[in-house]
Design an enzyme around this catalytic site. Structure first.
Site, PDB file in Angstrom:
ATOM      1  N   GLY A  48       0.885  -1.165   0.000  1.00 54.06           N
ATOM      2  CA  GLY A  48       0.000   0.000   0.000  1.00 54.06           C
ATOM      3  C   GLY A  48       0.915   1.205   0.000  1.00 54.06           C
ATOM      4  N   GLU A  49       0.605   2.188   0.786  1.00 55.35           N
ATOM      5  CA  GLU A  49       1.482   3.356   0.914  1.00 55.35           C
ATOM      6  C   GLU A  49       1.943   3.388   2.367  1.00 55.35           C
ATOM      7  OE1 GLU A  49       2.208   4.729  -1.956  1.00 55.35           O
ATOM      8  OE2 GLU A  49       3.701   5.916  -0.890  1.00 55.35           O
ATOM      9  N   SER A  50       3.239   3.149   2.573  1.00 51.89           N
ATOM     10  CA  SER A  50       3.720   2.977   3.943  1.00 51.89           C
ATOM     11  C   SER A  50       3.447   4.199   4.818  1.00 51.89           C
ATOM     12  CB  SER A  50       5.212   2.645   3.934  1.00 51.89           C
ATOM     13  OG  SER A  50       5.918   3.569   3.142  1.00 51.89           O
ATOM     14  N   CYS A  80       6.236  -5.386   0.284  1.00 51.75           N
ATOM     15  CA  CYS A  80       6.355  -4.051  -0.312  1.00 51.75           C
ATOM     16  C   CYS A  80       6.295  -2.960   0.756  1.00 51.75           C
ATOM     17  CB  CYS A  80       5.326  -3.870  -1.431  1.00 51.75           C
ATOM     18  SG  CYS A  80       5.799  -2.568  -2.583  1.00 51.75           S
ATOM     19  N   ARG A 110      12.753   3.652  -0.186  1.00 51.86           N
ATOM     20  CA  ARG A 110      11.377   3.662  -0.705  1.00 51.86           C
ATOM     21  C   ARG A 110      11.380   4.026  -2.193  1.00 51.86           C
ATOM     22  NH1 ARG A 110       7.567   7.559   1.708  1.00 51.86           N
ATOM     23  NH2 ARG A 110       6.040   6.261   0.626  1.00 51.86           N
ATOM     24  N   ILE A 139       5.762  -3.178  -7.549  1.00 50.48           N
ATOM     25  CA  ILE A 139       4.933  -1.999  -7.829  1.00 50.48           C
ATOM     26  C   ILE A 139       5.432  -0.848  -6.965  1.00 50.48           C
ATOM     27  CG2 ILE A 139       2.592  -1.048  -7.831  1.00 50.48           C
ATOM     28  CD1 ILE A 139       1.633  -4.055  -7.890  1.00 50.48           C
ATOM     29  N   HIS A 176       5.071  -8.620  -4.416  1.00 55.93           N
ATOM     30  CA  HIS A 176       3.695  -8.949  -4.002  1.00 55.93           C
ATOM     31  C   HIS A 176       3.331 -10.382  -4.382  1.00 55.93           C
ATOM     32  CE1 HIS A 176       2.144  -4.815  -3.145  1.00 55.93           C
ATOM     33  NE2 HIS A 176       3.123  -4.464  -3.962  1.00 55.93           N
ATOM     34  N   GLU A 178       1.064 -12.197  -3.256  1.00 54.22           N
ATOM     35  CA  GLU A 178      -0.396 -12.430  -3.190  1.00 54.22           C
ATOM     36  C   GLU A 178      -1.057 -12.192  -4.543  1.00 54.22           C
ATOM     37  OE1 GLU A 178       1.096  -9.763  -2.151  1.00 54.22           O
ATOM     38  OE2 GLU A 178      -0.104  -8.000  -2.701  1.00 54.22           O
TER      39      GLU A 178
HETATM   40  N1  GLN Z   1       5.678   2.950  -2.776  1.00 55.51           N
HETATM   41  C1  GLN Z   1       5.039   2.435  -1.602  1.00 55.51           C
HETATM   42  C2  GLN Z   1       5.675   2.976  -0.321  1.00 55.51           C
HETATM   43  O1  GLN Z   1       6.727   3.516  -0.393  1.00 55.51           O
HETATM   44  C3  GLN Z   1       5.046   0.907  -1.582  1.00 55.51           C
HETATM   45  C4  GLN Z   1       4.296   0.360  -2.770  1.00 55.51           C
HETATM   46  C5  GLN Z   1       3.606  -0.929  -2.545  1.00 55.51           C
HETATM   47  O2  GLN Z   1       3.389  -1.366  -1.396  1.00 55.51           O
HETATM   48  N2  GLN Z   1       3.175  -1.545  -3.619  1.00 55.51           N
HETATM   49  O3  GLN Z   1       5.129   2.864   0.715  1.00 55.51           O
END
Ligand code: GLN
Length: 198
Positions: A48-50, A80, A110, A139, A176, A178
């Protein structure tokens, strides 16, 4: 003995991780509240977005309980953004994040591949996963900039970047699993959680 594995349900591929864990033989459930951390044999941190996940964890009063449970030996697998959250350090040359949960003696960068290309796939051999290399989907993925002495690299891309690491009962991948239907990384984590339970 069936293990109970939680999936942090703040953001990301929660349903896909639940499905993969069930297929790997665990009882899987969504975790959003501190009390739900209590009876787990393991936890998955989805991508997701950390930065967003840390903010939501703070709002849901999960940040400190998560840190404590991880430091206390809870088996955790981070994919990720989940890898970033498990990292003890984030490289200052990458995009900043206010805090992580910590646990693995690595420095991550990141969006490291994202500067070159937003997403790509590659077959990566992973130590502890038997058979063919794992089809790894990246991703806007981080890479591991530095592996400290307490952590072990498990997999490296053709470009020479570490994208899978382990430290005790903690596992992290930049990619990922999953998303591919290949259960072997989840199965490895379920076995790690089983070994930790004894
Ligand atoms: N770019 C996201 C981050 O820095 C990570 C991307 C992902 O979990 N697919 O949090």
């Amino acid at each position: 003995m069936v293990l109970t594995i939680g999936v942090l349900g703040l953001q990301g591929d929660v349903r896909e991780h639940l499905r993969a864990l069930e297929a790997a033989g665990a009882d899987a459930l969504v975790v959003r509240r501190p009390a739900e951390l209590e009876h787990l044999d393991g936890l998955v941190l989805p991508g997701g977005e950390s930065t967003t996940i840390v903010k939501l964890a703070r709002t849901f009063e999960l940040l400190e309980p998560l840190r404590e449970r991880i430091a206390g030996g809870l088996p955790v697998y981070g994919s990720c953004a989940g890898m970033i959250l498990l990292a003890d350090r984030v490289d200052s040359g990458g995009d900043a994040i206010e805090a992580t949960f910590g646990g693995i003696d690595i420095t991550v960068r990141r969006n490291a591949f994202g500067r070159q290309v937003d997403s790509f796939e590659e077959d990566v051999a992973i130590d502890g996963v038997d058979g063919a290399a794992v089809r790894a989907v990246f991703i806007r993925a981080p890479w591991v900039q530095q592996v400290g002495p307490r952590a072990t690299a498990l997999g490296t891309t053709r470009s020479g970047h570490v994208v899978a690491v382990r430290q005790g009962a903690l596992l992290a991948t930049s990619f990922h699993p999953e998303m591919t239907g290949d259960l072997r990384v989840h199965a490895l984590f379920v076995e790690m959680a089983r070994a930790a339970r004894g």
